[in-house]
Scaffold this motif. Structure first.
Motif, PDB file in Angstrom:
ATOM      1  N   ILE A  43       0.839  -1.200   0.000  1.00 14.28           N
ATOM      2  CA  ILE A  43       0.000   0.000   0.000  1.00 14.28           C
ATOM      3  C   ILE A  43       0.879   1.257   0.000  1.00 14.28           C
ATOM      4  O   ILE A  43       0.647   2.199  -0.757  1.00 14.28           O
ATOM      5  CB  ILE A  43      -0.956  -0.021   1.211  1.00 14.28           C
ATOM      6  N   GLY A  89       2.341   2.082  -3.307  1.00 10.60           N
ATOM      7  CA  GLY A  89       1.396   2.308  -4.393  1.00 10.60           C
ATOM      8  C   GLY A  89       1.272   1.135  -5.347  1.00 10.60           C
ATOM      9  O   GLY A  89       0.984   1.306  -6.543  1.00 10.60           O
ATOM     10  N   LYS A  99      -0.395  -2.511  -6.829  1.00  9.45           N
ATOM     11  CA  LYS A  99      -1.798  -2.841  -7.099  1.00  9.45           C
ATOM     12  C   LYS A  99      -2.023  -4.330  -7.360  1.00  9.45           C
ATOM     13  O   LYS A  99      -2.666  -4.712  -8.341  1.00  9.45           O
ATOM     14  CB  LYS A  99      -2.286  -2.029  -8.302  1.00  9.45           C
ATOM     15  N   GLY A 158      -4.897   1.131   3.946  1.00 15.16           N
ATOM     16  CA  GLY A 158      -5.723   1.132   2.747  1.00 15.16           C
ATOM     17  C   GLY A 158      -6.872   2.121   2.863  1.00 15.16           C
ATOM     18  O   GLY A 158      -7.459   2.294   3.936  1.00 15.16           O
ATOM     19  N   THR A 159      -7.176   2.788   1.744  1.00 19.83           N
ATOM     20  CA  THR A 159      -8.307   3.701   1.667  1.00 19.83           C
ATOM     21  C   THR A 159      -9.135   3.315   0.444  1.00 19.83           C
ATOM     22  O   THR A 159      -8.676   2.553  -0.416  1.00 19.83           O
ATOM     23  CB  THR A 159      -7.828   5.155   1.500  1.00 19.83           C
ATOM     24  N   ASP A 162      -9.552   4.910  -2.102  1.00 17.89           N
ATOM     25  CA  ASP A 162      -8.845   5.352  -3.304  1.00 17.89           C
ATOM     26  C   ASP A 162      -7.763   4.387  -3.749  1.00 17.89           C
ATOM     27  O   ASP A 162      -7.464   4.290  -4.946  1.00 17.89           O
ATOM     28  CB  ASP A 162      -8.207   6.728  -3.067  1.00 17.89           C
ATOM     29  N   ASN A 163      -7.148   3.691  -2.792  1.00 20.80           N
ATOM     30  CA  ASN A 163      -6.016   2.835  -3.175  1.00 20.80           C
ATOM     31  C   ASN A 163      -6.249   1.347  -2.988  1.00 20.80           C
ATOM     32  O   ASN A 163      -5.372   0.539  -3.291  1.00 20.80           O
ATOM     33  CB  ASN A 163      -4.737   3.251  -2.425  1.00 20.80           C
ATOM     34  N   SER A 164      -7.439   0.934  -2.503  1.00 21.23           N
ATOM     35  CA  SER A 164      -7.658  -0.480  -2.239  1.00 21.23           C
ATOM     36  C   SER A 164      -9.146  -0.804  -2.166  1.00 21.23           C
ATOM     37  O   SER A 164      -9.987   0.089  -1.990  1.00 21.23           O
ATOM     38  CB  SER A 164      -6.983  -0.887  -0.926  1.00 21.23           C
ATOM     39  N   LYS A 213      -6.261  -0.736  -8.467  1.00 21.21           N
ATOM     40  CA  LYS A 213      -5.860  -0.503  -7.081  1.00 21.21           C
ATOM     41  C   LYS A 213      -5.579  -1.853  -6.445  1.00 21.21           C
ATOM     42  O   LYS A 213      -5.865  -2.900  -7.031  1.00 21.21           O
ATOM     43  CB  LYS A 213      -6.963   0.242  -6.322  1.00 21.21           C
TER      44      LYS A 213
END
Length: 573
Positions: A466, A469, A471, A512-513, A515-517, A542
């Motif tokens: 995470i 960045g 995925k 994790g948010t 937006d990213n997960s 993500k």
């Protein structure tokens, strides 16, 4: 004063640490794994200065697994630890890389040469003044060692270690004392790239071996090709594919060789692992009168419990440093040159067709209404239908390692597993390293299949993914514990049980948010189908974490066979 004079004679003075990291950059390393410690901190300042990215792992063991995964995609990797406490935490991962021929440069920040000479009672030591004890532990799992205690030898030692790491495809060990980091070496050497090529085979000897191979190959009535892990590790896949395509011989892979062969080729037939082979494969391979075996590692899990039934009298073995034709061995003859000439001189062969690999799901597992429970017989062929060209697929020791045998890959898929060393938890760290390598080389999808028991050993490495960045798509198989151990011994024993975590809650815990997960919980075939058909999920925009529920008592057929053989072997008196 003498040191200053010698330094002044350098044409382009460069600090030892800069020289080391610039050489790593030269051979393709971009991400450096590891954990900071006071004996390596000044050296780490040189990482960004030399165009490299400091990854920063949660612990050294995970860093080693990550370096392993990175190296399998990029060709070589680097990991930095501190003296004693740090390097020892890494050793399990380095031993695995050594056993499986994975090239990792292990750099250890050590106390100063003066402190070591005086036997000072420093932290991270055993308190006995012995500063060699830890390097001695690494000696047997390193193909070269470089102790950078003298700046006038440092550049030569660095060059040699990195070359040996690449050429032998195994870990090397480099110590960097704190007082050597900023010592000067000859930077002009950096203008000349390292020579990473093997010397060619002695031509007369090579030609003789080629003629012997061709004699038996032309005489064979139904030859086949069997490709294993060392074909990948020793970088002969171009020669292997030339052989497969020109000969049109039925071609199979061993489990450790999964991903080495383009499985879309018409003559690809599947996985050979003795009794654990794909349908029709065992009979075809074992009835052949000649097997061209390339890069074989005949370990227990790679042969479904030593159930190979192949005679050496019907086998030609190609390896990184010798060729064996039946019972005649030719040491010092590398397979690259031999394979090239065999292909060039091949001519017409006797070709008898073999089975065709597929991702067809067995009839009894196709229906959604009959049984909504996700079975291994249904899952792995379905995964094969969902995979895309050039994916990176990582499978954990246990159900995933054996299940992936039933998956036919699209073109260009890379497969990572640790069949020989088999350290549970390996795949989570390896996923981080592979995903980083994928990001550096064009954003290939990185997909992990890991059991719940294995995941609990190294789960925190998801936080590094995470933070960096990355995925990956992570499929956590929730089947309530250590499945392969259950099948070896103690199916209902408490030591094969694990704590039941709220696995999907870990992703926000690790940073994790939305937006990213994203997380999913999948309990039925229909839910799995919906996920596999979801375009956004497939796009891998993500980090995605899928908790996949499977029955505790279910396992791939090959795992059951291998576990039974392992139990019988363990019980021998």
């Amino acid at each position: 004063m003498a040191l200053d004079i010698r330094t002044s004679e350098l044409k382009e003075p460069v600090d030892v640490a800069e020289y080391l990291f610039r050489r790593l950059h030269e051979v393709g390393v971009r991400g450096v794994h590891g954990v900071p410690g006071d004996y390596n901190l000044v050296a780490l300042d040189y990482v960004p200065k030399t165009g490299l990215n400091w990854v920063g792992n949660v612990n050294e063991l995970n860093a080693g697994y990550a370096a392993d995964g990175y190296a399998r995609i990029k060709g070589i990797s680097a990991v930095v630890t501190t003296f004693g406490v740090g390097e020892l935490s890494l050793l399990n991962a380095i031993a695995g890389a050594y056993s499986e021929f994975v090239p990792i440069v292990h750099i250890v920040g050590t106390p100063s040469t003066l402190s070591q000479k005086d036997g000072m009672l420093l932290h991270h030591t055993l308190g006995n003044g012995n500063f060699e004890v830890f390097s001695e532990m690494s000696k047997n799992i390193s193909c070269a060692m470089a102790k950078l205690n003298d700046p006038h030898e440092a550049a030569t030692l660095i060059d040699n270690a990195i070359r040996e790491c690449w050429v032998q495809s195994r870990p090397v060990y480099i110590t960097l004392p704190t007082d050597m980091v900023q010592k000067k070496v000859e930077g002009e050497r950096l203008k000349k790239p390292l020579d990473l090529d093997h010397p060619p085979n002695q031509s007369e000897k090579e030609d003789y071996v080629v003629d012997v191979v061709l004699k038996y190959l032309h005489a064979a009535k139904n030859p086949v090709i069997l490709v294993d892990a060392c074909a990948q590790r020793h970088r002969v896949l171009d020669e292997v594919h030339a052989l497969i395509e020109k000969s049109n011989l039925p071609t199979f892979v061993a489990p450790m060789g999964k991903g080495a062969v383009d499985e879309t080729l018409p003559n690809y037939g599947g996985v050979y692992a003795g009794d654990g082979s794909n349908e029709g494969v065992r009979d075809r391979v074992e009835s052949s009168d000649l097997i061209l075996s390339i890069g074989a590692i005949k370990s227990d899990f790679n042969t479904a419990g030593f159930t190979y039934r192949i005679s050496q009298l019907s086998t030609i073995d190609f390896h990184s440093d010798y060729v064996r034709v039946k019972y005649s061995e030719y040491p010092g003859v590398r397979m690259q040159g031999v394979l090239k000439k065999v292909v060039a001189k091949m001519g017409k062969l006797n070709v008898q067709p073999g089975p065709t690999a597929s991702n067809n799901i067995a009839h009894e597992d196709k229906g959604m209404s009959n049984n909504e429970v996700i079975s291994h017989d249904w899952l792995w062929p379905r995964v094969g239908q969902w995979l895309q060209p050039d994916d990176i697929v990582i499978t954990e020791t246990g159900t995933a390692n054996f299940g992936i045998w039933e998956t036919k890959f699209p073109k260009g898929v890379s497969a990572l597993s640790q069949v020989l060393w088999g350290s549970i938890g390996y795949s989570v760290g390896a996923c981080q390293g592979a995903a980083l390598a994928a990001k550096e080389t064009g954003n290939r999808r990185t997909i992990l299949f890991v059991g719940d028991g294995s995941f609990e050993l190294t789960a925190q490495e998801v936080s590094t993914m995470i933070r960096q960045g990355l995925k990956p798509i992570i499929f956590l198989i929730n089947n309530e514990g250590y499945t392969i151990e259950r099948y070896i011994h103690g199916f209902d024993a408490p030591y094969n049980d694990i704590a039941q975590w709220n696995y999907t809650d870990l992703i926000p815990t690790f940073g994790g948010t939305p937006d990213n997960s994203k997380t999913y919980r999948v309990k039925t075939k229909q839910e799995a189908e919906d996920l596999f058909n979801d375009g956004e999920f497939a796009a891998a925009g993500k980090l995605q974490f899928v908790e996949l529920f499977m029955p505790k008592e279910d396992a791939p057929k090959a795992l059951k066979l291998t576990a039974k053989a392992s139990a019988e072997n363990n019980a021998k008196q």
